[in-house]
Design an enzyme around this catalytic site. Sequence first.
Site: not given
Length: 500
Positions: A284, A358
């Site tokens: 990130k 997920r």
Amino acid sequence: MEFKIHQVKSFEDIKTDALIVGVYQDQKLSLAAEAIDKASKNAISPLLKKEFKATLGSTLVLRHLKGVDAERIILIGLGKKDDYNAKAMLKAHESLAKLCNELSLEEAVNTLLLEKTADISLEKAVRLATRTLQNAQYSYTTTLGKEAQKTKEAPTLKKLTFILNDKHDKALDKAIAEGQAIARGMAVTRELGNLPSNIATPSYLGEQAKALAKEYKSLEVQVLEKKQIEALKMGSFLSVAAGSEEPPRFIVLHHKPKKDHSDKAPIVFVGKGVTFDTGGISLKPGASMDEMKWDMCGAATVLGLFKFIGEIELDREVVGLIPATENMPSGHATKPGDVVTSMSGQTIEILNTDAEGRLILCDALTYAERYEPAAVIDIATLTGACVIALGKVNSGLFANNDDLSAALQKAGKNACDPAWPMPLDEEYQQQLKSNFADMQNIGGRDAGAVTAACFLARFTEKYPWAHLDIAGTAWDKDGVTKGSTGRPLPLLAHYLLDNQ
């Protein structure tokens, strides 16, 4: 904080440090305000023309009014009378709590619940008001230095009395207890969300779960370590943990009520527990990366929810599942293009290691099958795309079952903790096709929150399932209020109360 309920006939005779009365924006007085205005020879009504507009949540303190025994009369703006509803009542009580703490008041008498709201019953209004006032007493001090802890003003309000016309009965006492339990659960959720990731590690979350089990006899807890997770063949979950020095944990909480409810299948909650998310190899940007300590707010919600469940001794079997890990870059970390095998046996091509939530949830959702659940609800700070779509007002709600979706929407409305239904059309599944595995873990830029939910849906075909994307609602990024919000615990608590 202590809550009481009283009935009175003459508001002007109430002896208290602060008497809370409501005033409407259209210069209409509440029942209590009208009585105080009359007893004080119109000390309130002239103020409404210029000085106090009574916009929702605005406040004005009047001291030592003649003919009134209360030391202070606190006017709370209720907005327009025709618009007064549960949301407005919540906002008014937030203002009430804030002002009482600012004035260093330890006790107050509240007449706001005499004003009826058409959209909720009195019991629900009492529950909502209690929750709001109790929640306002939370203050984060854990990692402040000793001097800063001393100088930070702690909430002072210790006792609040509700004035009601209705006869005091057990239903109202129950509503107060439920409201306090929701707020105590929120305090757990908020504290865990606010803690830095060097404290709130996966192991720490496991310790907090065990502490809850010691506090509540109905709760059993297992904390599975890496070798046990490997034995379960949770290859997707472990792929996220591969780059971190912190060992992963898979936490199982199981609430078994006193009465036998073997005829009712349990409700299962799954909370995303990424205690810090760097993005892994798909790193990130550095700006705002500190906020990624909050990527375990789904897990924090589940732990807070079990605090609530234990407090009210919920009469329904409930299971909580928390896959907890960090997502870090290292020589051991999973790389873009790697293919892993999930607990279900389905293979996943990992194109972006920053789509990690997920990957840990899918194995937990497969694990949930063993309970033959009535419903499974996962809670996760899953996608920035959901923040773009819904902002911080609504959590994103995805479901493979219309009845479950409707029940969660209803609970969110009653709790003033709303969720907005989002699509799961089969056509979106096409974006997850892979040439090298059964699926890939991202679906591209378009409909990012939807394709993330579609990924999870592939692991939930054996039971009714809902997914709450709380990326926009679990924390507040704004200045002084920056921190964990405790959402969507109120929504989930109301859902459980409706489904005992």
